[in-house]
Design a protein around this motif. Structure first.
Motif, mmCIF file in Angstrom:
data_model
loop_
_atom_site.group_PDB
_atom_site.id
_atom_site.type_symbol
_atom_site.label_atom_id
_atom_site.label_comp_id
_atom_site.label_asym_id
_atom_site.label_seq_id
_atom_site.Cartn_x
_atom_site.Cartn_y
_atom_site.Cartn_z
ATOM 1 N N ALA A 141 -20.055 7.494 -8.941
ATOM 2 C CA ALA A 141 -18.687 7.251 -9.380
ATOM 3 C C ALA A 141 -17.680 7.729 -8.341
ATOM 4 O O ALA A 141 -16.647 7.070 -8.120
ATOM 5 C CB ALA A 141 -18.436 7.961 -10.722
ATOM 6 N N GLY A 142 -17.949 8.854 -7.683
ATOM 7 C CA GLY A 142 -17.030 9.340 -6.655
ATOM 8 C C GLY A 142 -16.924 8.397 -5.476
ATOM 9 O O GLY A 142 -15.821 8.104 -4.988
ATOM 10 N N VAL A 143 -18.079 7.884 -5.013
ATOM 11 C CA VAL A 143 -18.055 6.920 -3.903
ATOM 12 C C VAL A 143 -17.341 5.637 -4.322
ATOM 13 O O VAL A 143 -16.560 5.056 -3.556
ATOM 14 C CB VAL A 143 -19.495 6.630 -3.432
ATOM 15 N N ALA A 144 -17.598 5.191 -5.552
ATOM 16 C CA ALA A 144 -16.942 3.974 -6.036
ATOM 17 C C ALA A 144 -15.431 4.159 -6.121
ATOM 18 O O ALA A 144 -14.661 3.259 -5.741
ATOM 19 C CB ALA A 144 -17.510 3.590 -7.402
ATOM 20 N N LEU A 145 -14.990 5.302 -6.601
ATOM 21 C CA LEU A 145 -13.551 5.559 -6.697
ATOM 22 C C LEU A 145 -12.905 5.602 -5.316
ATOM 23 O O LEU A 145 -11.861 4.982 -5.089
ATOM 24 C CB LEU A 145 -13.299 6.877 -7.434
ATOM 25 N N ALA A 146 -13.505 6.329 -4.393
ATOM 26 C CA ALA A 146 -12.911 6.458 -3.059
ATOM 27 C C ALA A 146 -12.901 5.128 -2.323
ATOM 28 O O ALA A 146 -11.852 4.694 -1.815
ATOM 29 C CB ALA A 146 -13.682 7.514 -2.256
ATOM 30 N N LEU A 151 -10.076 0.357 -0.320
ATOM 31 C CA LEU A 151 -10.103 -1.090 -0.106
ATOM 32 C C LEU A 151 -9.007 -1.785 -0.910
ATOM 33 O O LEU A 151 -8.379 -2.739 -0.434
ATOM 34 C CB LEU A 151 -11.472 -1.648 -0.496
ATOM 35 N N GLY A 152 -8.777 -1.313 -2.132
ATOM 36 C CA GLY A 152 -7.729 -1.919 -2.946
ATOM 37 C C GLY A 152 -6.338 -1.718 -2.373
ATOM 38 O O GLY A 152 -5.483 -2.592 -2.472
ATOM 39 N N CYS A 153 -6.095 -0.567 -1.737
ATOM 40 C CA CYS A 153 -4.782 -0.321 -1.123
ATOM 41 C C CYS A 153 -4.612 -1.087 0.179
ATOM 42 O O CYS A 153 -3.491 -1.471 0.533
ATOM 43 C CB CYS A 153 -4.600 1.185 -0.881
ATOM 44 N N LEU A 154 -5.710 -1.320 0.912
ATOM 45 C CA LEU A 154 -5.615 -2.043 2.175
ATOM 46 C C LEU A 154 -5.543 -3.553 1.980
ATOM 47 O O LEU A 154 -4.967 -4.256 2.819
ATOM 48 C CB LEU A 154 -6.815 -1.704 3.070
ATOM 49 N N PHE A 157 -2.077 -5.403 2.224
ATOM 50 C CA PHE A 157 -1.542 -5.457 3.582
ATOM 51 C C PHE A 157 -2.269 -6.515 4.413
ATOM 52 O O PHE A 157 -1.656 -7.201 5.232
ATOM 53 C CB PHE A 157 -1.655 -4.082 4.241
ATOM 54 N N VAL A 158 -3.579 -6.668 4.180
ATOM 55 C CA VAL A 158 -4.333 -7.699 4.902
ATOM 56 C C VAL A 158 -3.882 -9.090 4.463
ATOM 57 O O VAL A 158 -3.697 -9.997 5.282
ATOM 58 C CB VAL A 158 -5.845 -7.510 4.666
ATOM 59 N N VAL A 159 -3.667 -9.266 3.167
ATOM 60 C CA VAL A 159 -3.259 -10.579 2.653
ATOM 61 C C VAL A 159 -1.873 -10.956 3.148
ATOM 62 O O VAL A 159 -1.635 -12.086 3.604
ATOM 63 C CB VAL A 159 -3.317 -10.573 1.111
ATOM 64 N N THR A 160 -0.928 -10.025 3.075
ATOM 65 C CA THR A 160 0.436 -10.343 3.511
ATOM 66 C C THR A 160 0.527 -10.547 5.014
ATOM 67 O O THR A 160 1.423 -11.252 5.496
ATOM 68 C CB THR A 160 1.388 -9.219 3.096
ATOM 69 N N ALA A 161 -0.388 -9.945 5.773
ATOM 70 C CA ALA A 161 -0.399 -10.162 7.219
ATOM 71 C C ALA A 161 -1.010 -11.511 7.586
ATOM 72 O O ALA A 161 -0.633 -12.114 8.590
ATOM 73 C CB ALA A 161 -1.155 -9.037 7.919
ATOM 74 N N PRO A 175 7.100 -10.425 2.814
ATOM 75 C CA PRO A 175 7.177 -9.300 1.874
ATOM 76 C C PRO A 175 6.277 -8.156 2.315
ATOM 77 O O PRO A 175 5.198 -8.368 2.883
ATOM 78 C CB PRO A 175 6.687 -9.910 0.544
ATOM 79 N N VAL A 176 6.733 -6.972 2.076
ATOM 80 C CA VAL A 176 5.990 -5.758 2.409
ATOM 81 C C VAL A 176 5.386 -5.193 1.126
ATOM 82 O O VAL A 176 6.105 -4.969 0.152
ATOM 83 C CB VAL A 176 6.897 -4.706 3.075
ATOM 84 N N PRO A 177 4.062 -4.985 1.074
ATOM 85 C CA PRO A 177 3.447 -4.451 -0.152
ATOM 86 C C PRO A 177 3.989 -3.068 -0.493
ATOM 87 O O PRO A 177 4.249 -2.251 0.386
ATOM 88 C CB PRO A 177 1.945 -4.401 0.183
ATOM 89 N N VAL A 178 4.142 -2.836 -1.767
ATOM 90 C CA VAL A 178 4.593 -1.541 -2.272
ATOM 91 C C VAL A 178 3.550 -1.048 -3.269
ATOM 92 O O VAL A 178 3.254 -1.725 -4.259
ATOM 93 C CB VAL A 178 5.969 -1.652 -2.960
ATOM 94 N N LEU A 179 2.968 0.091 -3.003
ATOM 95 C CA LEU A 179 1.938 0.660 -3.870
ATOM 96 C C LEU A 179 2.596 1.427 -5.002
ATOM 97 O O LEU A 179 3.499 2.245 -4.771
ATOM 98 C CB LEU A 179 1.005 1.572 -3.075
ATOM 99 N N ASP A 180 2.141 1.165 -6.217
ATOM 100 C CA ASP A 180 2.679 1.833 -7.400
ATOM 101 C C ASP A 180 1.758 3.001 -7.756
ATOM 102 O O ASP A 180 0.644 2.797 -8.245
ATOM 103 C CB ASP A 180 2.752 0.845 -8.564
#
Length: 219
Positions: A141-146, A151-154, A157-161, A175-180
């Motif tokens: 679970a720790g590896v999956a979370l990290a 990957l989810g945060c990156l 940025f990959v899609v918008t680029a 548009p510039v991604p904004v993390l909530d």
């Protein structure tokens, strides 16, 4: 400014604009004002621009606020469809991750029961079964979370680029991604909660297993 990335704007002192202000005719005027008082500013602005209320060019002047422009864009069917699709995909992927975790915990129940039966026969207290299960679930679970969080945060940025989303946003800049942080914390917290619930159910089921019957089935 709310109208694009900050790198696309430049502030210049009026002293350096005397060379072209006599021939330059601006088409857009940006104003910072209280939205509730914007209607009271239209008449003074028209007076400052030298436009009378009966001027035939008055109909060509439009006043648009940033919230109004965003609301008009969000009401378009294409934007609403993309938003619904993205939210649905995110919810579905989260549910699939939770389902995979539950199924993996259930699939390992037989092997876990045999191990617990052997350890209990050797004198391990029943309350230690939770430690055995934590040894099994926490690293995965720790590896999956990290990995999932990184990957989810990156990914945005990959899609918008790689993809030009300006036709969807209607802006002049990409548009510039904004993390909530609140939404990220909610998703990660839900995953941790599922891990705890799955572990608690596995411990409850494991405590009901008779060590002698488990060893007999293993033999």
């Amino acid at each position: 400014s709310g109208l694009g990335v900050d790198e696309g704007w430049m502030m210049v002192d009026e002293t350096f604009t005397t060379k072209f202000t006599s021939t330059f005719l601006p088409a857009t005027l940006l104003i910072t004002a209280d939205p509730g008082k914007l209607d009271h500013l239209i008449a003074p602005l028209q007076k400052a621009l030298g436009i009378s209320p009966n001027d035939r060019f008055l109909s060509a002047i439009t006043v648009t606020t940033v919230p109004q422009a965003i609301a008009d864009r969000e009401d378009e069917p294409v934007i609403a469809g993309v938003r619904i699709g993205l939210v649905s995909g995110a919810v579905l992927s989260t549910l699939l991750c939770i389902l995979a975790l539950v199924l993996a915990t259930a699939a390992a129940a037989a092997a876990r029961g045999r191990t617990a039966g052997i350890l209990r026969t050797l004198g391990m207290p029943r309350r230690r079964l939770g430690i055995l299960l934590a040894w099994e679930l926490v690293p995965v679970a720790g590896v999956a979370l990290a990995a999932g969080a990184v990957l989810g945060c990156l990914l945005p940025f990959v899609v918008t680029a790689a993809v030009d989303l300006r036709p969807f946003t209607g802006g002049s800049h990409r548009p510039v991604p904004v993390l909530d942080p609140a939404l990220l914390g909610l998703v990660l917290g839900a995953f941790c909660l599922v891990v705890l619930i799955s572990g608690a159910i596995a411990v409850a089921v494991g405590n009901r297993v008779n060590p002698s019957s488990t060893l007999k089935m293993g033999a």
